[in-house]
Design a protein around this motif. Structure first.
Motif, PDB file in Angstrom:
ATOM      1  N   THR A 201      -1.334  -4.383  -5.984  1.00  0.00           N
ATOM      2  CA  THR A 201      -1.703  -4.017  -4.343  1.00  0.00           C
ATOM      3  C   THR A 201      -2.599  -3.268  -4.361  1.00  0.00           C
ATOM      4  O   THR A 201      -4.063  -3.326  -3.690  1.00  0.00           O
ATOM      5  CB  THR A 201      -0.273  -4.153  -3.502  1.00  0.00           C
ATOM      6  OG1 THR A 201       0.317  -5.229  -4.178  1.00  0.00           O
ATOM      7  CG2 THR A 201      -0.635  -4.071  -2.008  1.00  0.00           C
ATOM      8  N   ASP A 202      -2.493  -1.459  -4.689  1.00  0.00           N
ATOM      9  CA  ASP A 202      -3.523  -1.095  -4.472  1.00  0.00           C
ATOM     10  C   ASP A 202      -5.418  -1.177  -5.326  1.00  0.00           C
ATOM     11  O   ASP A 202      -5.952  -1.389  -4.712  1.00  0.00           O
ATOM     12  CB  ASP A 202      -2.505   0.615  -4.960  1.00  0.00           C
ATOM     13  CG  ASP A 202      -2.016   1.048  -4.262  1.00  0.00           C
ATOM     14  OD1 ASP A 202      -1.913   0.883  -3.227  1.00  0.00           O
ATOM     15  OD2 ASP A 202      -1.238   2.137  -5.190  1.00  0.00           O
ATOM     16  N   ALA A 203      -4.870  -1.792  -6.142  1.00  0.00           N
ATOM     17  CA  ALA A 203      -6.151  -2.285  -7.124  1.00  0.00           C
ATOM     18  C   ALA A 203      -6.580  -3.088  -6.007  1.00  0.00           C
ATOM     19  O   ALA A 203      -8.683  -3.098  -5.999  1.00  0.00           O
ATOM     20  CB  ALA A 203      -5.580  -2.621  -8.094  1.00  0.00           C
ATOM     21  N   HIS A 228      -1.189  -4.320   7.423  1.00  0.00           N
ATOM     22  CA  HIS A 228      -2.094  -4.175   5.952  1.00  0.00           C
ATOM     23  C   HIS A 228      -0.995  -3.276   5.283  1.00  0.00           C
ATOM     24  O   HIS A 228      -1.066  -1.646   5.632  1.00  0.00           O
ATOM     25  CB  HIS A 228      -3.532  -3.759   6.388  1.00  0.00           C
ATOM     26  CG  HIS A 228      -4.415  -3.730   4.805  1.00  0.00           C
ATOM     27  ND1 HIS A 228      -4.805  -4.147   4.554  1.00  0.00           N
ATOM     28  CD2 HIS A 228      -4.612  -2.326   4.301  1.00  0.00           C
ATOM     29  CE1 HIS A 228      -5.803  -4.385   3.364  1.00  0.00           C
ATOM     30  NE2 HIS A 228      -5.524  -3.012   3.957  1.00  0.00           N
ATOM     31  N   LEU A 229      -0.999  -4.014   4.157  1.00  0.00           N
ATOM     32  CA  LEU A 229       0.035  -2.943   3.684  1.00  0.00           C
ATOM     33  C   LEU A 229      -0.331  -2.103   1.957  1.00  0.00           C
ATOM     34  O   LEU A 229      -1.605  -3.322   1.529  1.00  0.00           O
ATOM     35  CB  LEU A 229       1.805  -4.010   2.486  1.00  0.00           C
ATOM     36  CG  LEU A 229       2.015  -5.266   4.052  1.00  0.00           C
ATOM     37  CD1 LEU A 229       3.694  -5.446   3.473  1.00  0.00           C
ATOM     38  CD2 LEU A 229       2.459  -3.709   4.776  1.00  0.00           C
ATOM     39  N   ASN A 230      -0.065  -1.577   2.248  1.00  0.00           N
ATOM     40  CA  ASN A 230      -0.390  -0.406   0.980  1.00  0.00           C
ATOM     41  C   ASN A 230       0.466  -1.047  -0.231  1.00  0.00           C
ATOM     42  O   ASN A 230       1.033  -1.652  -0.441  1.00  0.00           O
ATOM     43  CB  ASN A 230      -0.782   0.865   0.738  1.00  0.00           C
ATOM     44  CG  ASN A 230       0.915   1.048   1.195  1.00  0.00           C
ATOM     45  OD1 ASN A 230       2.686   0.909   1.062  1.00  0.00           O
ATOM     46  ND2 ASN A 230       0.313   2.409   1.746  1.00  0.00           N
ATOM     47  N   GLY A 231       0.454  -0.255  -1.609  1.00  0.00           N
ATOM     48  CA  GLY A 231       1.377  -1.082  -2.742  1.00  0.00           C
ATOM     49  C   GLY A 231       2.873  -0.049  -2.614  1.00  0.00           C
ATOM     50  O   GLY A 231       3.335  -1.353  -2.595  1.00  0.00           O
ATOM     51  N   TYR A 279     -13.660  -4.805 -13.021  1.00  0.00           N
ATOM     52  CA  TYR A 279     -12.569  -4.328 -14.045  1.00  0.00           C
ATOM     53  C   TYR A 279     -11.625  -3.658 -14.145  1.00  0.00           C
ATOM     54  O   TYR A 279     -10.782  -3.706 -14.257  1.00  0.00           O
ATOM     55  CB  TYR A 279     -13.544  -3.358 -14.545  1.00  0.00           C
ATOM     56  CG  TYR A 279     -13.598  -3.196 -16.599  1.00  0.00           C
ATOM     57  CD1 TYR A 279     -14.095  -4.094 -17.098  1.00  0.00           C
ATOM     58  CD2 TYR A 279     -12.787  -2.074 -16.115  1.00  0.00           C
ATOM     59  CE1 TYR A 279     -13.658  -3.792 -18.310  1.00  0.00           C
ATOM     60  CE2 TYR A 279     -12.094  -2.134 -17.212  1.00  0.00           C
ATOM     61  CZ  TYR A 279     -12.765  -2.089 -18.764  1.00  0.00           C
ATOM     62  OH  TYR A 279     -12.388  -1.568 -20.123  1.00  0.00           O
ATOM     63  N   THR A 280     -11.451  -3.138 -12.659  1.00  0.00           N
ATOM     64  CA  THR A 280     -10.558  -2.106 -12.235  1.00  0.00           C
ATOM     65  C   THR A 280      -8.776  -2.972 -11.951  1.00  0.00           C
ATOM     66  O   THR A 280      -8.055  -2.355 -12.501  1.00  0.00           O
ATOM     67  CB  THR A 280     -10.593  -0.807 -10.949  1.00  0.00           C
ATOM     68  OG1 THR A 280     -11.596  -0.417 -11.531  1.00  0.00           O
ATOM     69  CG2 THR A 280      -9.592  -0.502 -10.883  1.00  0.00           C
ATOM     70  N   THR A 284      -5.583  -3.357 -14.194  1.00  0.00           N
ATOM     71  CA  THR A 284      -4.297  -3.045 -13.644  1.00  0.00           C
ATOM     72  C   THR A 284      -3.311  -4.827 -13.682  1.00  0.00           C
ATOM     73  O   THR A 284      -1.797  -4.145 -13.932  1.00  0.00           O
ATOM     74  CB  THR A 284      -4.633  -2.921 -12.370  1.00  0.00           C
ATOM     75  OG1 THR A 284      -5.185  -1.942 -11.143  1.00  0.00           O
ATOM     76  CG2 THR A 284      -3.307  -2.551 -11.776  1.00  0.00           C
ATOM     77  N   VAL A 285      -4.380  -6.028 -13.334  1.00  0.00           N
ATOM     78  CA  VAL A 285      -3.701  -7.159 -13.629  1.00  0.00           C
ATOM     79  C   VAL A 285      -2.498  -7.154 -15.114  1.00  0.00           C
ATOM     80  O   VAL A 285      -1.499  -7.392 -15.221  1.00  0.00           O
ATOM     81  CB  VAL A 285      -4.320  -8.665 -12.744  1.00  0.00           C
ATOM     82  CG1 VAL A 285      -3.212  -8.878 -13.558  1.00  0.00           C
ATOM     83  CG2 VAL A 285      -4.219  -8.429 -11.744  1.00  0.00           C
TER      84      VAL A 285
END
Length: 370
Positions: A201-203, A228-231, A279-280, A284-285
């Protein structure tokens, strides 16, 4: 050492000269504006990079690209080895994943003795069971959740909760159970670790959801309303169960809503148009997704490329129709509506989910799940 995106693009280009595909125009290369030519080369380079770093996760677990990133994806060996071919449904034209979500950080047992009286204690938790199907033309997809407490026939085990199948026999028995229930041929098995959903989520810079019921866990608050939620908040949102009116059925809807918001954010927030951002995100995924070992890195790349035109609005998020809840012994269970379910699974098999949803719009995931 991890290659840069630019290096990856260079390797993926197999030595192709970017300048060789730029038409200098009738004036010839010597008369072209140098700054304009540099801008054209940069734009083309970024286009090539973006093509090579395609990310399309649709719940499902779709990942991509280079050997380095593809090799980060965990592989589950021999997933189909113990599945009797004679019992399997006919293969369909599209691609279908059995997607299992686990929560390795959750202290709440969802398989083992809590899922079935004689299941193996300490088995890996199975919190999410979804059938994700991609149409043959790559223009539409569906994600159908099967509540983990669904009361079903498990081959060789009789009636039990569907998530007990994983505790009894791992991926092969879960695949057999789902195929017997749905008559949908499962092409691949994938696992998402919801404990890593915070990082995913943060990514993408957070996700937007409309929260029906506020939640709080370990000091992290998720207020009601448009958020709007952060990780960390997203993890609380998808884990909530006990404070929701419909319990696990509402949690299923929240998990779908979070995946829908994740895909939407990845596709619309410019993440994929930025080589670094793409790429980030993929990096992460791929650290939090596992697939069966029959899906190679090349297969992942081909799958992602085939879905390059898929849009968030073309993905249907559904929960298999149910007829109510009840108890079996000391277990709380969910009963499935077999007639309605058969219609849905027929639509999945024949790439007709958009038509099925159009005739039953109330079955589509709402914009405000609890």
């Amino acid at each position: 050492m991890t290659p840069t995106v630019a290096e990856t693009a260079s390797e993926g280009g197999r030595g192709m000269s970017l300048g060789s595909v730029v038409d200098p125009g009738p004036g010839g290369p010597d008369q072209e504006d140098p700054e304009r030519r540099r801008r054209g080369l940069r734009a083309l380079a970024y286009g090539v990079i973006a093509l090579l770093v395609l990310v399309l996760l649709a719940a499902a677990g779709v990942v991509i690209v280079t050997q380095q990133l593809g090799s980060q994806v965990g592989r589950y060996p021999n997933v189909f080895a113990d599945v009797d071919p004679s019992t399997r449904p006919a293969d369909s034209a599209g691609q279908t994943f059995l997607l299992m979500g686990t929560d390795t950080r959750s202290p709440e047992a969802t398989t083992g003795t809590d899922a079935a009286p004689d299941a193996v204690f300490g088995s890996q938790r199975s919190d999410v069971i979804m059938v994700a199907s991609i149409a043959q033309d790559g223009q539409s997809a569906s994600v159908v959740s099967i509540p983990r407490d669904s009361w079903v026939d498990i081959p060789g085990r009789g009636k039990n909760k569907i998530n007990a199948a994983y505790a009894f026999g791992g991926p092969p028995l879960l695949i057999q159970t789902v195929e017997q229930l749905t008559r949908v041929h499962i092409d691949h098995f994938a696992v998402i670790d919801f404990a890593g959903f915070a990082q995913m989520t943060d990514a993408v810079g957070g996700i937007d959801v409309n929260v029906g019921v506020p939640s709080e866990r370990d000091g992290v608050v998720v207020p009601a309303g448009e958020q709007h939620l952060n990780g960390a908040q997203a993890l609380v949102y998808v884990r909530e169960r006990y404070n929701l009116p419909a319990g696990d059925l509402d949690r299923v809807r929240r998990q779908q809503a979070a995946l829908r918001a994740f895909v939407k954010q990845a596709l619309s927030a410019g993440t994929l148009s930025s080589p670094t951002g793409a790429y980030t995100l993929v990096d992460t995924v791929t650290r939090h997704v596992g697939v069966d070992d029959s899906l190679s890195n090349t297969g992942l790349a081909q799958l992602a490329f085939g879905m390059r035109d898929l849009r968030n609005s073309s993905i249907s998020f559904l929960t298999v129709p149910t007829s109510g809840t009840g108890t079996e012994g000391d277990q709380s269970v969910v009963y499935l509506d077999q007639t309605a379910d058969n219609d849905l699974w027929f639509a999945v098999n024949n790439d007709q989910v958009p038509q099925w949803v159009a005739a039953r719009p109330q079955e589509q995931l709402s914009d405000t799940p609890r």
